[in-house]
Write an enzyme that holds these catalytic residues in place. Structure first.
Site: not given
Length: 287
Positions: A114, A230
């Protein structure tokens, strides 16, 4: 199988935060106790500052030392700049190991995908995979692909690699979901595969396969993997459906590419993370 890790990466954290030291400590416990997969252990080594500056501005790097939180999700910690550099060093060591013909996984925190060229965000301080991809291009690779199967869009990797000759980015992620990007392709080398929440395992695998097919058309000479776990059915931060068997299949799929591959840990916040990583590693190793 080579695992690159540094237990100093567990020395920071915030109570109740999902990106917690136990992600590493519990996985190390699992991998050290198992007997199915022969593992050699390695430390990250030195960090190449020039490699960081291919991906990030000097201002971004300097900001890591300013004692102020970056956003609501991403705190400042003492020595976080050193911890982030160690993750970068592990990514560069993983690249070198893959080039030497080794099967390799970087088991480190903080994650990186990110972090944009100019911004810390989403638990990520420096973009490990983008730094390694650009370093690979600067040191002899002609075509580098990044395949990101974290459930969250790798917006930082896209920001750094968009328009870079010789680089291609493939991200398979839940949408809508944090960080709200990744709904469509960007530039001529960043390819996004958004999937809705609660996508069935069969459909999710179909999308992952489409991205693999697209990657192979790019004909990379090396593949960097942002390995986030995830999209797992019981992960607390997303709403997807994958099981351990799917991560094993992903590992097998990377092995079948027939080019050097190195994988870096990104997300994955369930208590089952050690089992998911182990399944992936067995797939990559051909077990």
């Amino acid at each position: 199988m080579k695992i690159i890790t540094d237990e100093h990466c567990t020395e920071y954290g915030r109570p109740g935060h999902p990106e917690r030291p136990e992600r590493i400590t519990s996985t190390l416990k699992k991998l050290r106790a198992q007997t199915e997969l022969p593992i050699t252990w390695s430390a990250p080594g030195p960090c190449d500052e020039a490699a960081i500056l291919r991906a990030h501005t000097p201002e971004h790097v300097a900001r890591l030392k300013e004692p102020q939180d970056f956003d609501a999700d991403t705190s400042f910690f003492p020595n976080i700049a050193d911890r982030a550099r160690a993750s970068v060093a592990a990514a560069l060591a993983a690249l070198a190991a893959a080039r030497a013909g080794e099967t390799v996984f970087s088991l480190m925190r903080p994650p990186g995908h990110h972090a944009t060229r100019r911004r810390v965000m989403g638990f990520c301080y420096l973009n490990n995979v983008a730094i390694a991809a650009l370093h690979s291009l600067a040191t002899g690779s002609q075509r580098v692909a990044v395949y990101d199967f974290d459930v969250h869009h790798g917006n930082g990797t896209e920001d750094i690699l968009v328009g870079r000759p010789g680089a291609a980015f493939f991200s398979i992620h839940q949408f809508p979901c944090y960080p709200g990007t990744g709904a469509r392709n960007v530039g001529d080398n960043c390819f996004n595969y958004p999937v809705p929440p609660q996508t069935s395992r069969a459909e999710y695998r179909r999308v992952l396969t489409d991205a693999f097919d697209h990657l192979q058309q790019f004909r990379p000479d090396i593949v960097a993997v942002s390995a986030g776990f995830d999209a797992y059915a019981r992960d607390p931060l997303a709403q997807e459906t994958l099981e351990a068997e799917d991560f094993f299949w992903l590992g097998q799929s990377f092995r079948r590419l027939g080019v050097p591959v190195f994988s870096l840990l990104e997300g994955g916040y369930s208590n089952d993370l050690p089992d998911l990583i182990f399944a992936f590693l067995k797939g990559v190793d051909g077990k």
